[in-house]
Scaffold this active site. Structure first.
Site, PDB file in Angstrom:
ATOM      1  N   ALA A 127     -95.151 -21.889   3.671  1.00 18.67           N
ATOM      2  CA  ALA A 127     -96.203 -22.117   4.663  1.00 18.67           C
ATOM      3  C   ALA A 127     -95.883 -21.227   5.859  1.00 18.67           C
ATOM      4  O   ALA A 127     -94.722 -20.845   6.065  1.00 18.67           O
ATOM      5  CB  ALA A 127     -96.221 -23.579   5.074  1.00 18.67           C
ATOM      6  N   GLY A 131     -93.687 -23.667   0.432  1.00 23.27           N
ATOM      7  CA  GLY A 131     -95.061 -23.805  -0.065  1.00 23.27           C
ATOM      8  C   GLY A 131     -95.393 -22.802  -1.163  1.00 23.27           C
ATOM      9  O   GLY A 131     -96.292 -23.036  -1.969  1.00 23.27           O
ATOM     10  N   GLU A 137     -94.089 -24.290  -4.260  1.00 29.39           N
ATOM     11  CA  GLU A 137     -94.996 -25.417  -4.567  1.00 29.39           C
ATOM     12  C   GLU A 137     -96.313 -24.916  -5.153  1.00 29.39           C
ATOM     13  O   GLU A 137     -96.871 -25.533  -6.055  1.00 29.39           O
ATOM     14  CB  GLU A 137     -95.233 -26.243  -3.291  1.00 29.39           C
ATOM     15  CG  GLU A 137     -93.967 -26.992  -2.867  1.00 29.39           C
ATOM     16  CD  GLU A 137     -94.097 -27.645  -1.498  1.00 29.39           C
ATOM     17  OE1 GLU A 137     -94.331 -26.921  -0.513  1.00 29.39           O
ATOM     18  OE2 GLU A 137     -93.971 -28.878  -1.421  1.00 29.39           O
ATOM     19  N   GLU A 148     -87.028 -26.061   2.979  1.00 30.40           N
ATOM     20  CA  GLU A 148     -87.586 -26.811   4.124  1.00 30.40           C
ATOM     21  C   GLU A 148     -86.530 -27.536   4.950  1.00 30.40           C
ATOM     22  O   GLU A 148     -86.684 -27.677   6.168  1.00 30.40           O
ATOM     23  CB  GLU A 148     -88.626 -27.827   3.640  1.00 30.40           C
ATOM     24  CG  GLU A 148     -89.959 -27.222   3.225  1.00 30.40           C
ATOM     25  CD  GLU A 148     -89.993 -26.744   1.781  1.00 30.40           C
ATOM     26  OE1 GLU A 148     -88.920 -26.638   1.151  1.00 30.40           O
ATOM     27  OE2 GLU A 148     -91.103 -26.463   1.292  1.00 30.40           O
TER      28      GLU A 148
END
Ligand code: DAK
Length: 261
Positions: free
Chosen positions: A68, A113, A116, A136
């Site tokens: 992200a 992300g 993911e 993270e």
């Protein structure tokens, strides 16, 4: 098809190459990119009959998606993180439950992300230069786009614990060894390999492919009985014209001509 700023879409013979296109930020997922992914998977690619399969990759030769966008999500108002996570989950579910095959061609970093996103795809092909990780915890958060769940289901609890708690990156060979990557290619050949797999899949009966995705996903959906889903899908498919065509083609020793009905 919508005009996208951060995605590029190239449909060749029914196989869409969707490139996340923010190479200066290593293709990090900012709000606009997520919104465009939502538009693509919830509407544009889903409703377009010319689209038979999708390959997701990252622009440039360094990164698939480096997570992200840290610079942007830093500004999420306190107390609203949960809401943001829910919105993100819905986008990743739209990819996971997409009725046509979605293959990640992981060309470099697939972190946070990005890992993911690759895990929400149905199949992952990795360049031997790819790196996977859920870093993270280095930022004081945990994977927020389904990583704690999908990684655990793909590689098992012990390995998911180790990857998420240490934040370590692993290379493509290790990702393949633990079942995170389906295949590993020479650098630069991951999209071609993904295309080869997609070409094989789109020759099969489209309804059978869509129902297989649904039934396999039911295995991991809380509250769903995957065996019931499989029975229902089987019942529906045995009543389809494509089943008649597939069986007739076998008996007549010819190629099936599936119509998706
Ligand atoms: N976000 C924003 N910019 C990024 C970025 C990222 N994730 N990753 C890289 N960049 C930018 C860098 O800032 C740099 O920009 P400039 O400084 O040139 O302006 C440019 O991309 C090139 O990066 P580097 O100079 O760092 O390149 P290196 O080759 O030296 O290093 C690297 C590559 C991938 C090892 C490094 O860039 C890196 O560690 N990147 C961060 C990786 C990371 O920690 N990713 C996970 C982020 S956490 C949420 C749900 C989920 C999430 C968040 C919120 N909600 C529900 C709200 C998910 C969180 C994550 O993904």
């Amino acid at each position: 098809m919508s005009n996208y700023e951060n995605l590029s879409i190239d449909n060749q013979e029914g196989i869409v190459l969707l490139t996340i296109n923010r190479p200066k930020a290593l293709n990090a997922l900012n709000g606009l990119t997520l919104k465009e992914l939502d538009q693509a998977f919830s509407e544009d690619l889903k409703n377009d009959e010319q689209v038979k399969a999708v390959i997701i990759t990252g622009a440039g030769d360094k990164s698939f998606v480096a997570g992200a966008d840290i610079k942007e999500f830093l500004h999420i108002p306190a107390g609203e993180g949960g809401q943001f996570a829910k919105r993100g989950h819905d986008i990743f579910f739209a990819i996971e439950n997409f009725p046509k095959p979605v293959i990640a061609a992981v060309n470099g970093y697939a972190l946070g992300g990005g890992c993911e996103l690759a895990m929400a795809c149905h199949i992952r092909v990795a360049s031997s230069k790819a790196k996977f990780g859920q870093p993270e915890v280095n930022l004081g958060i945990l994977p927020g786009y389904g990583g704690t769940q999908r990684l655990t289901k793909l590689v098992g609890r012990g390995r998911a614990m180790e990857l998420i708690l240490t934040g370590d990156m692993i290379d493509a060979a290790e990702a393949y060894r633990i079942g995170l990557a389906n295949q590993v290619t020479e650098p630069g050949e991951e999209v071609a390999k993904a295309r080869e797999i997609a070409t094989k899949i789109i020759k099969k009966a489209p309804l059978a492919i869509a129902e297989s995705i649904k039934a396999i996903n039911a295995c991991e959906t809380e509250g769903a009985n995957g065996y019931d889903t499989e029975c229902e899908a089987f019942g529906m498919l045995t009543a389809s014209a494509d089943f008649q065509e597939g069986a007739a083609a076998f008996i007549e020793k010819r190629k099936a001509n599936f119509k998706g009905v």
